[in-house]
Design an enzyme around this catalytic site. Structure first.
Site, PDB file in Angstrom:
ATOM      1  N   SER A 166       0.855  -1.185   0.000  1.00 32.23           N
ATOM      2  CA  SER A 166       0.000   0.000   0.000  1.00 32.23           C
ATOM      3  C   SER A 166       0.891   1.235   0.000  1.00 32.23           C
ATOM      4  O   SER A 166       1.683   1.416  -0.919  1.00 32.23           O
ATOM      5  CB  SER A 166      -0.944  -0.028   1.208  1.00 32.23           C
ATOM      6  OG  SER A 166      -1.869   1.039   1.158  1.00 32.23           O
ATOM      7  N   HIS A 193      -2.600  -0.909  -3.363  1.00 33.70           N
ATOM      8  CA  HIS A 193      -3.667   0.052  -3.066  1.00 33.70           C
ATOM      9  C   HIS A 193      -3.364   1.372  -3.762  1.00 33.70           C
ATOM     10  O   HIS A 193      -2.351   2.011  -3.488  1.00 33.70           O
ATOM     11  CB  HIS A 193      -3.773   0.300  -1.558  1.00 33.70           C
ATOM     12  CG  HIS A 193      -4.144  -0.908  -0.772  1.00 33.70           C
ATOM     13  ND1 HIS A 193      -3.955  -1.003   0.593  1.00 33.70           N
ATOM     14  CD2 HIS A 193      -4.717  -2.077  -1.147  1.00 33.70           C
ATOM     15  CE1 HIS A 193      -4.385  -2.171   1.023  1.00 33.70           C
ATOM     16  NE2 HIS A 193      -4.850  -2.845  -0.016  1.00 33.70           N
ATOM     17  N   ASP A 286      -4.461  -4.697   6.091  1.00 35.03           N
ATOM     18  CA  ASP A 286      -4.849  -5.520   4.955  1.00 35.03           C
ATOM     19  C   ASP A 286      -3.728  -6.498   4.610  1.00 35.03           C
ATOM     20  O   ASP A 286      -2.549  -6.129   4.558  1.00 35.03           O
ATOM     21  CB  ASP A 286      -5.162  -4.643   3.736  1.00 35.03           C
ATOM     22  CG  ASP A 286      -5.731  -5.453   2.580  1.00 35.03           C
ATOM     23  OD1 ASP A 286      -6.457  -6.440   2.842  1.00 35.03           O
ATOM     24  OD2 ASP A 286      -5.437  -5.120   1.412  1.00 35.03           O
TER      25      ASP A 286
END
Length: 345
Positions: A166, A193, A286
């Protein structure tokens, strides 16, 4: 601090920021040179950076700021055209933390969502500790992390690699994938992401800076050796029991779509011990639970070590849960993956 060439957009960004109680505008300037002069005086917690600036562009400004006065930088991109995206991706590589689309006007469709996204990004990134980035001519040789621990247990022969990242992910992924040979014998499925509009440009940029073939994943495609398959914007990427790629529009998982958890969980179910899962820099959690499921299924799991992660959030969550079999500094992940493949060939 706002660094923006257009006076109109500068005013719009100032208006957006003024409505958010979490944010206070320290300064708004129109050139990189002005930003470099002002940054020491106002000491901003975060900078919104236009890329196309008169004189010194936003890419060089990012390099200078991260070398001289490290400050979290959010790139505000005017378009998703190839040239602008390449500059934006290179700014991420130079130390910027994220990239968001520039707002187009108060009356535009989706303005409120765009404004909220910009404010949220600025607030979140203002909390991220950043370190000084040396200029190329003064770069010191990388040192292994003191917390590095090798794991000599021989896993099952891997057939696929899952990667996820991310905040700070693009440059981290470029370094890991850039260290693999063009003849790398496994397919790599990847979740990053990032705003949906930027995903094709991100895949194109990554393809240009690594020896592997990088593309946006297609539903039902067969992943091939040496290919890197990037999750499309706002869609989950998974691997089915038949080995084919699956693209899903089911609800976000933990607020994320694509979700690293969805990817790793699918590998646990479809490939199990024959999968490698790698979780790198990023905020939040995540991927942590998915990596744990993959490890329980016998897969070989790696997390990026705290010593190199821009944001040690997602990897730390996986370590806490027990999902990480091995933590490695960024520059050791690619070579370890290559040795893993060679030892089980």
């Amino acid at each position: 601090m706002i660094v923006e060439d257009s006076a109109v957009v500068r005013q719009l960004l100032a208006h957006i920021i003024s409505r958010d109680p979490r944010l206070e505008l320290a300064a708004a300037v129109g050139t990189a040179e002005d930003a470099l002069r002002e940054i020491g005086r106002v000491q901003p917690d975060v900078i919104s950076m236009d890329i196309r600036l008169p004189g010194m562009d936003g890419l060089e400004a990012t390099r200078r700021i991260m070398s001289e006065r490290p400050t979290p930088i959010v790139v505000i991109a005017a378009s998703v055209e190839d040239a602008a995206l390449r500059i934006s991706m290179n700014a991420l590589r130079a130390g910027a933390l994220s990239v968001v689309e520039k707002p187009v006007g108060l009356s535009s469709a989706g303005y409120e969502a765009e404004a909220q996204s910009i404010c949220t990004q600025l607030f979140i990134m203002s909390q991220v500790p950043v370190i000084r980035r040396r200029l190329p001519e003064e770069r010191a040789p990388a040192r292994p992390s003191q917390s590095y621990r090798e794991d000599f247990l021989t896993p099952a022969r891997p057939t696929v690699v899952g990667m996820a990242a991310s905040t700070g992910g693009p440059p981290a992924l470029a370094r890991v994938l850039g260290g693999l040979p063009k003849t790398f014998p496994l397919p790599i499925v990847l979740v990053q992401h990032m705003g949906a509009a930027f995903m094709p440009g991100f895949a194109s940029w990554l393809d240009g800076v690594t020896p592997l073939t990088v593309s946006i994943a297609r539903h039902g495609a067969t992943p091939e050796a040496g290919g890197v398959y990037v999750a499309p914007g706002d869609r989950h990427l998974m691997v089915g029991r038949d080995g084919l790629l699956q693209i899903g529009d089911t609800p976000p998982i933990g607020g994320q779509r694509p979700s690293a958890n969805a990817l790793f969980q699918s590998l646990a179910e479809s490939v199990g011990a024959n999968a490698v899962g790698i979780l790198m820099t990023g905020m939040g959690e995540d991927g942590a639970r998915g990596l744990l499921e993959l490890r329980k299924a016998g897969g070989f799991t790696i997390t990026e070590d705290e010593s190199t992660a821009v944001v040690y959030g997602m990897p730390a969550a996986a370590v806490r849960l027990g999902g990480s079999r091995l933590s490695l500094p960024l520059d050791m992940i690619g070579p370890r993956l290559q040795r893993l493949v060679e030892r089980t060939a």
